[in-house]
Design an enzyme around this catalytic site. Sequence first.
Site, PDB file in Angstrom:
ATOM      1  N   ASP A 107     -25.053  29.893   5.336  1.00 47.11           N
ATOM      2  CA  ASP A 107     -23.886  30.047   6.341  1.00 47.11           C
ATOM      3  C   ASP A 107     -23.241  31.453   6.141  1.00 47.11           C
ATOM      4  OD1 ASP A 107     -21.493  29.214   5.092  1.00 47.11           O
ATOM      5  OD2 ASP A 107     -22.133  26.815   5.544  1.00 47.11           O
TER       6      ASP A 107
ATOM      7  N   GLY B 195       1.094  -1.438   0.072  1.00 45.37           N
ATOM      8  CA  GLY B 195       0.450   0.606   0.155  1.00 45.37           C
ATOM      9  C   GLY B 195       0.781   0.644   0.194  1.00 45.37           C
TER      10      GLY B 195
ATOM     11  N   HIS C  40     -11.368  26.855   1.097  1.00 40.99           N
ATOM     12  CA  HIS C  40     -12.720  27.459   2.152  1.00 40.99           C
ATOM     13  C   HIS C  40     -12.522  28.564   2.820  1.00 40.99           C
ATOM     14  CE1 HIS C  40     -15.361  25.767   4.771  1.00 40.99           C
ATOM     15  NE2 HIS C  40     -14.666  26.381   5.552  1.00 40.99           N
TER      16      HIS C  40
ATOM     17  N   ARG D 232     -11.036  22.460   6.330  1.00 42.19           N
ATOM     18  CA  ARG D 232     -12.516  23.072   6.490  1.00 42.19           C
ATOM     19  C   ARG D 232     -12.128  23.119   8.536  1.00 42.19           C
ATOM     20  NH1 ARG D 232     -17.397  19.141   4.601  1.00 42.19           N
ATOM     21  NH2 ARG D 232     -15.833  18.373   4.047  1.00 42.19           N
TER      22      ARG D 232
ATOM     23  N   LYS E   4     -27.219  29.011   9.657  1.00 42.59           N
ATOM     24  CA  LYS E   4     -27.083  27.257  10.144  1.00 42.59           C
ATOM     25  C   LYS E   4     -26.403  26.689  11.519  1.00 42.59           C
ATOM     26  CE  LYS E   4     -22.881  24.896   7.999  1.00 42.59           C
ATOM     27  NZ  LYS E   4     -22.272  24.698   6.981  1.00 42.59           N
TER      28      LYS E   4
HETATM   29  C1  R5P Z   1     -18.837  24.767   5.182  1.00 45.37           C
HETATM   30  O1  R5P Z   1     -18.620  25.839   6.293  1.00 45.37           O
HETATM   31  C2  R5P Z   1     -19.225  24.713   4.054  1.00 45.37           C
HETATM   32  O2  R5P Z   1     -18.420  25.873   3.773  1.00 45.37           O
HETATM   33  C3  R5P Z   1     -20.213  23.473   3.172  1.00 45.37           C
HETATM   34  O3  R5P Z   1     -21.183  24.703   3.951  1.00 45.37           O
HETATM   35  C4  R5P Z   1     -20.171  22.447   3.826  1.00 45.37           C
HETATM   36  O4  R5P Z   1     -18.591  22.070   4.378  1.00 45.37           O
HETATM   37  C5  R5P Z   1     -20.627  21.719   3.263  1.00 45.37           C
HETATM   38  O5  R5P Z   1     -20.504  20.268   3.919  1.00 45.37           O
HETATM   39  P1  R5P Z   1     -21.869  19.374   3.698  1.00 45.37           P
HETATM   40  O6  R5P Z   1     -22.209  19.188   2.996  1.00 45.37           O
HETATM   41  O7  R5P Z   1     -21.332  18.419   4.186  1.00 45.37           O
HETATM   42  O8  R5P Z   1     -23.043  19.629   4.556  1.00 45.37           O
END
Ligand code: R5P
Length: 318
Positions: free
Chosen positions: A176, A42, A134, A100, A199
């Site tokens: 969000d 691997g 991100h 993230r 959110k």
């Molecule tokens: C969050 O901060 C990101 O911008 C995305 O909204 C999020 O990571 C998306 O993840 P999921 O599709 O699992 O809700």
Amino acid sequence: MITHGRDIKVFAGNSNPRLAREICSLIGIKLGDAEVGTFSDGEIYASFYETVRGSDVFVLQSTCQPGNKNLMELLIMIDALKRASASRVTAVIPYFGYARQDRKAKARDPITAKLVANMITKAGADRVLTMDLHASQIQGFFDIPVDNLAGNPIFVDYYSKKFGEDCENMMIVSPDVGSVSRARIFSQKLHTNLAIVDKRRPRANESEVMNVIGNIKGYDCILVDDLIDTGGSLCNAANALVKEGARRIFACASHGVLSGPALEKLNNSPVEELALLDTIPPVDSSRCGKLKYLPVAPMFSEAIERTYQEISMSKLSM
Ligand code: R5P
């Protein structure tokens, strides 16, 4: 013209070879002859079958699923290229995973975005070329130059053509609070209003909608995010918008991670279409008819040529 190598060479790991070939064809070169594979146990190996001595080398690898393997491939390729005397190595990472976890959200959390930045730098990368990080401050986790290309012009162009003048009667929605500045750029460019979904993430991979901020009643909405992973944020936001009286729901995101239940959720959601960039290899359309992929090869090929020729990149990062 200052160049950092005799010639441009582009190599690819196994994450997105199609994108690498498209980029090379736009630049007008052949994809570098290399092989990245695994030994029986691997462990990963990289073999380069052409010289890179003195070349300006670009290694393309998205750190998408399987993220750990793709990241390790990238590190091993960079290591091999530096040892083979490449003049300069740019890690081209269309989708930068592990981003993230970019801060300590609670006690004893890791900051994986910084860890990965350290690993890429330590492996020997001289520069990084990526798209829609991100969080744009992740650029500062590196002590080498990072060019963070903006995918929004691709979407703005797509929606301007798709909806024409109607764009002005639409609503851009941030799913969000963290994505507000990204959504605001869209709304300014498309001359639309902006609404925000409040959110909450009670735990990893779960999200809840608390409120919709802004009057979206009767509007066609476009939800704008950087990535769709499990689809929870997107589909919960879409349901909340419908409840508040939205007419039609469209969505776009730079990176289609689409893990776990994402496609099932999307198929069962009120989202009519999800536009994605192909920084991560496209999902087969038979699994979800709502996906529309937009190509990033033209932007990456231009960015690679600009990097080689030492030309400003600012027009590609806004
Ligand atoms: C969050 O901060 C990101 O911008 C995305 O909204 C999020 O990571 C998306 O993840 P999921 O599709 O699992 O809700």
